[in-house]
Motif scaffolding. Structure first.
Motif, PDB file in Angstrom:
ATOM      1  N   VAL A   1       0.837  -1.197   0.000  1.00 30.53           N
ATOM      2  CA  VAL A   1       0.000   0.000   0.000  1.00 30.53           C
ATOM      3  C   VAL A   1       0.877   1.254   0.000  1.00 30.53           C
ATOM      4  CG1 VAL A   1      -1.667   1.327   1.366  1.00 30.53           C
ATOM      5  CG2 VAL A   1      -1.997  -1.131   1.032  1.00 30.53           C
ATOM      6  N   ASP A   2       1.944   1.249   0.778  1.00 28.27           N
ATOM      7  CA  ASP A   2       2.862   2.397   0.809  1.00 28.27           C
ATOM      8  C   ASP A   2       3.451   2.678  -0.563  1.00 28.27           C
ATOM      9  OD1 ASP A   2       2.445   2.900   3.484  1.00 28.27           O
ATOM     10  OD2 ASP A   2       4.274   1.903   4.162  1.00 28.27           O
ATOM     11  N   LYS A   3       3.783   1.631  -1.288  1.00 24.62           N
ATOM     12  CA  LYS A   3       4.353   1.806  -2.626  1.00 24.62           C
ATOM     13  C   LYS A   3       3.345   2.499  -3.545  1.00 24.62           C
ATOM     14  CE  LYS A   3       7.437   0.031  -5.850  1.00 24.62           C
ATOM     15  NZ  LYS A   3       8.718  -0.558  -5.908  1.00 24.62           N
ATOM     16  N   TYR A   4       2.098   2.077  -3.504  1.00 26.40           N
ATOM     17  CA  TYR A   4       1.079   2.717  -4.339  1.00 26.40           C
ATOM     18  C   TYR A   4       0.823   4.158  -3.894  1.00 26.40           C
ATOM     19  CZ  TYR A   4       0.037  -1.661  -6.669  1.00 26.40           C
ATOM     20  OH  TYR A   4       0.136  -2.805  -7.416  1.00 26.40           O
ATOM     21  N   LYS A   5       0.773   4.400  -2.578  1.00 27.09           N
ATOM     22  CA  LYS A   5       0.559   5.761  -2.081  1.00 27.09           C
ATOM     23  C   LYS A   5       1.675   6.691  -2.538  1.00 27.09           C
ATOM     24  CE  LYS A   5      -2.161   4.971   2.082  1.00 27.09           C
ATOM     25  NZ  LYS A   5      -2.185   5.080   3.546  1.00 27.09           N
ATOM     26  N   THR A   6       2.891   6.181  -2.574  1.00 22.01           N
ATOM     27  CA  THR A   6       4.044   6.986  -2.958  1.00 22.01           C
ATOM     28  C   THR A   6       4.066   7.279  -4.457  1.00 22.01           C
ATOM     29  OG1 THR A   6       5.337   6.024  -1.166  1.00 22.01           O
ATOM     30  CG2 THR A   6       6.569   7.088  -2.935  1.00 22.01           C
ATOM     31  N   LEU A   7       3.757   6.289  -5.271  1.00 22.48           N
ATOM     32  CA  LEU A   7       3.937   6.413  -6.719  1.00 22.48           C
ATOM     33  C   LEU A   7       2.692   6.821  -7.503  1.00 22.48           C
ATOM     34  CD1 LEU A   7       6.187   3.263  -7.262  1.00 22.48           C
ATOM     35  CD2 LEU A   7       6.910   5.656  -7.099  1.00 22.48           C
ATOM     36  N   PHE A   8       1.505   6.572  -6.994  1.00 23.22           N
ATOM     37  CA  PHE A   8       0.276   6.819  -7.741  1.00 23.22           C
ATOM     38  C   PHE A   8      -0.123   8.288  -7.680  1.00 23.22           C
ATOM     39  CE2 PHE A   8      -4.362   7.072  -8.072  1.00 23.22           C
ATOM     40  CZ  PHE A   8      -4.551   6.450  -9.304  1.00 23.22           C
ATOM     41  N   LYS A   9      -0.457   8.818  -8.843  1.00 23.05           N
ATOM     42  CA  LYS A   9      -0.967  10.184  -8.948  1.00 23.05           C
ATOM     43  C   LYS A   9      -2.440  10.099  -9.362  1.00 23.05           C
ATOM     44  CE  LYS A   9       3.218  11.768  -8.409  1.00 23.05           C
ATOM     45  NZ  LYS A   9       3.707  11.231  -7.175  1.00 23.05           N
ATOM     46  N   PRO A  10      -3.356  10.666  -8.562  1.00 24.82           N
ATOM     47  CA  PRO A  10      -4.791  10.571  -8.879  1.00 24.82           C
ATOM     48  C   PRO A  10      -5.108  11.090 -10.284  1.00 24.82           C
ATOM     49  CG  PRO A  10      -4.474  11.483  -6.695  1.00 24.82           C
ATOM     50  CD  PRO A  10      -3.110  11.408  -7.340  1.00 24.82           C
ATOM     51  N   SER A  11      -6.114  10.494 -10.877  1.00 26.32           N
ATOM     52  CA  SER A  11      -6.557  10.880 -12.205  1.00 26.32           C
ATOM     53  C   SER A  11      -7.343  12.182 -12.138  1.00 26.32           C
ATOM     54  CB  SER A  11      -7.453   9.776 -12.787  1.00 26.32           C
ATOM     55  OG  SER A  11      -8.025  10.183 -14.002  1.00 26.32           O
ATOM     56  N   ALA A  12      -7.224  12.998 -13.175  1.00 28.66           N
ATOM     57  CA  ALA A  12      -7.987  14.242 -13.243  1.00 28.66           C
ATOM     58  C   ALA A  12      -9.461  13.956 -13.500  1.00 28.66           C
ATOM     59  CB  ALA A  12      -7.421  15.139 -14.340  1.00 28.66           C
ATOM     60  N   LYS A  13      -9.756  12.775 -14.075  1.00 27.07           N
ATOM     61  CA  LYS A  13     -11.139  12.393 -14.353  1.00 27.07           C
ATOM     62  C   LYS A  13     -11.775  11.803 -13.091  1.00 27.07           C
ATOM     63  CE  LYS A  13     -10.706  11.262 -19.238  1.00 27.07           C
ATOM     64  NZ  LYS A  13     -10.967  10.209 -20.227  1.00 27.07           N
ATOM     65  N   PRO A  14     -13.047  12.113 -12.846  1.00 35.10           N
ATOM     66  CA  PRO A  14     -13.737  11.541 -11.679  1.00 35.10           C
ATOM     67  C   PRO A  14     -14.239  10.119 -11.962  1.00 35.10           C
ATOM     68  CG  PRO A  14     -15.189  13.047 -12.813  1.00 35.10           C
ATOM     69  CD  PRO A  14     -13.875  13.085 -13.544  1.00 35.10           C
ATOM     70  N   GLU A  15     -13.306   9.192 -12.143  1.00 33.03           N
ATOM     71  CA  GLU A  15     -13.654   7.816 -12.494  1.00 33.03           C
ATOM     72  C   GLU A  15     -13.938   6.987 -11.243  1.00 33.03           C
ATOM     73  OE1 GLU A  15     -11.307   6.482 -16.165  1.00 33.03           O
ATOM     74  OE2 GLU A  15      -9.890   7.726 -15.041  1.00 33.03           O
ATOM     75  N   ASN A  16     -14.884   6.053 -11.374  1.00 32.01           N
ATOM     76  CA  ASN A  16     -15.265   5.190 -10.260  1.00 32.01           C
ATOM     77  C   ASN A  16     -15.363   3.743 -10.723  1.00 32.01           C
ATOM     78  OD1 ASN A  16     -15.729   7.377  -8.376  1.00 32.01           O
ATOM     79  ND2 ASN A  16     -17.560   7.824  -9.566  1.00 32.01           N
ATOM     80  N   GLY A  17     -15.010   2.813  -9.838  1.00 37.18           N
ATOM     81  CA  GLY A  17     -15.142   1.391 -10.142  1.00 37.18           C
ATOM     82  C   GLY A  17     -13.977   0.594  -9.575  1.00 37.18           C
ATOM     83  N   TYR A  18     -13.685  -0.515 -10.244  1.00 35.67           N
ATOM     84  CA  TYR A  18     -12.652  -1.443  -9.774  1.00 35.67           C
ATOM     85  C   TYR A  18     -11.708  -1.798 -10.920  1.00 35.67           C
ATOM     86  CZ  TYR A  18     -15.961  -2.061  -5.966  1.00 35.67           C
ATOM     87  OH  TYR A  18     -16.814  -1.840  -4.915  1.00 35.67           O
ATOM     88  N   ILE A  19     -10.440  -1.863 -10.598  1.00 32.39           N
ATOM     89  CA  ILE A  19      -9.432  -2.332 -11.541  1.00 32.39           C
ATOM     90  C   ILE A  19      -8.715  -3.491 -10.862  1.00 32.39           C
ATOM     91  CG2 ILE A  19      -7.334  -1.791 -12.828  1.00 32.39           C
ATOM     92  CD1 ILE A  19      -8.322   1.137 -12.897  1.00 32.39           C
ATOM     93  N   THR A  20      -8.737  -4.643 -11.508  1.00 31.29           N
ATOM     94  CA  THR A  20      -8.060  -5.820 -10.971  1.00 31.29           C
ATOM     95  C   THR A  20      -6.904  -6.173 -11.888  1.00 31.29           C
ATOM     96  OG1 THR A  20     -10.067  -6.687  -9.947  1.00 31.29           O
ATOM     97  CG2 THR A  20      -8.300  -8.274 -10.385  1.00 31.29           C
ATOM     98  N   ILE A  21      -5.747  -6.406 -11.284  1.00 34.50           N
ATOM     99  CA  ILE A  21      -4.583  -6.860 -12.032  1.00 34.50           C
ATOM    100  C   ILE A  21      -4.226  -8.248 -11.520  1.00 34.50           C
ATOM    101  CG2 ILE A  21      -2.180  -6.409 -12.645  1.00 34.50           C
ATOM    102  CD1 ILE A  21      -2.763  -3.426 -12.203  1.00 34.50           C
ATOM    103  N   ARG A  22      -4.339  -9.233 -12.430  1.00 28.08           N
ATOM    104  CA  ARG A  22      -3.997 -10.627 -12.119  1.00 28.08           C
ATOM    105  C   ARG A  22      -2.634 -10.910 -12.721  1.00 28.08           C
ATOM    106  NH1 ARG A  22      -7.066 -13.739 -15.304  1.00 28.08           N
ATOM    107  NH2 ARG A  22      -6.426 -15.593 -14.222  1.00 28.08           N
ATOM    108  N   PHE A  23      -1.881 -11.794 -12.071  1.00 26.02           N
ATOM    109  CA  PHE A  23      -0.557 -12.129 -12.579  1.00 26.02           C
ATOM    110  C   PHE A  23      -0.084 -13.433 -11.962  1.00 26.02           C
ATOM    111  CE2 PHE A  23      -0.352  -9.191  -9.061  1.00 26.02           C
ATOM    112  CZ  PHE A  23       0.591  -9.722  -8.206  1.00 26.02           C
TER     113      PHE A  23
END
Length: 167
Positions: free
Chosen positions: A72-94
């Motif tokens: 979670v810390d890694k995402y908080k540090t690197l992620f920049k919020p989108s300018a668009k007011p988008e809502n929903g879920y994004i799943t990344i499987r690997f």
């Protein structure tokens, strides 16, 4: 109660198998294999047992170095919020292979009602690249042998920001 008993008995049969062949035969076929795709997957990522890929629910004891808070810390540090007011879920499987490397990343995007949708490329690309950069996945071991397994990370997005990271 009957469904819970059936689930427990089914899970017990998966865990009680004593050979790789028996384990493979007991794994559900509906988990969604992540087959190699030359358009999106790198050649330097290899799975160790193409015929035996453990689903995410089979190995609850395998994790990420530093557990969820480090991720979670890694995402908080690197992620920049989108300018668009988008809502929903994004799943990344690997897949995490038998040496702890991750590869074969797949993205699924859904709205709040779990209907397929498309988020902005900027938002999806950020989450995808951060997830690909994660290092420190545990190796799944059993009977002195290492195995490949599937993981997933789901992001709850609200107004273009990460509101929750699951599991």
């Amino acid at each position: 109660m009957r469904n819970l008993l059936f689930l427990l008995l089914t899970m017990n049969s998966l865990w009680s198998c004593d050979s790789t062949t028996q384990q493979k035969d007991k794994l559900p076929k509906h988990i969604g294999l992540i087959e190699y795709d030359p358009k999106s997957d790198t050649l330097n990522f290899e799975v160790c047992h193409e015929d035996l890929l453990y689903p995410y629910f089979h190995h609850l004891d395998v994790s990420y170095a530093g557990e969820k808070p480090a991720m979670v810390d890694k995402y908080k540090t690197l992620f920049k919020p989108s300018a668009k007011p988008e809502n929903g879920y994004i799943t990344i499987r690997f897949i995490v292979n038998c040496t702890g490397e991750a590869g074969r990343f797949r993205v699924i995007e859904m709205d709040e009602n779990y209907t397929l949708k498309s988020f902005s490329n900027e938002l999806v690309t950020q989450l995808y690249e951060i997830t690909r950069s994660l290092e420190g996945w545990d190796v799944l071991e059993s009977d002195n042998q290492s195995y490949d397994y599937v993981r997933y990370i789901t992001f709850k997005i609200h107004n273009g920001e990460i509101k929750d990271i699951m599991p």
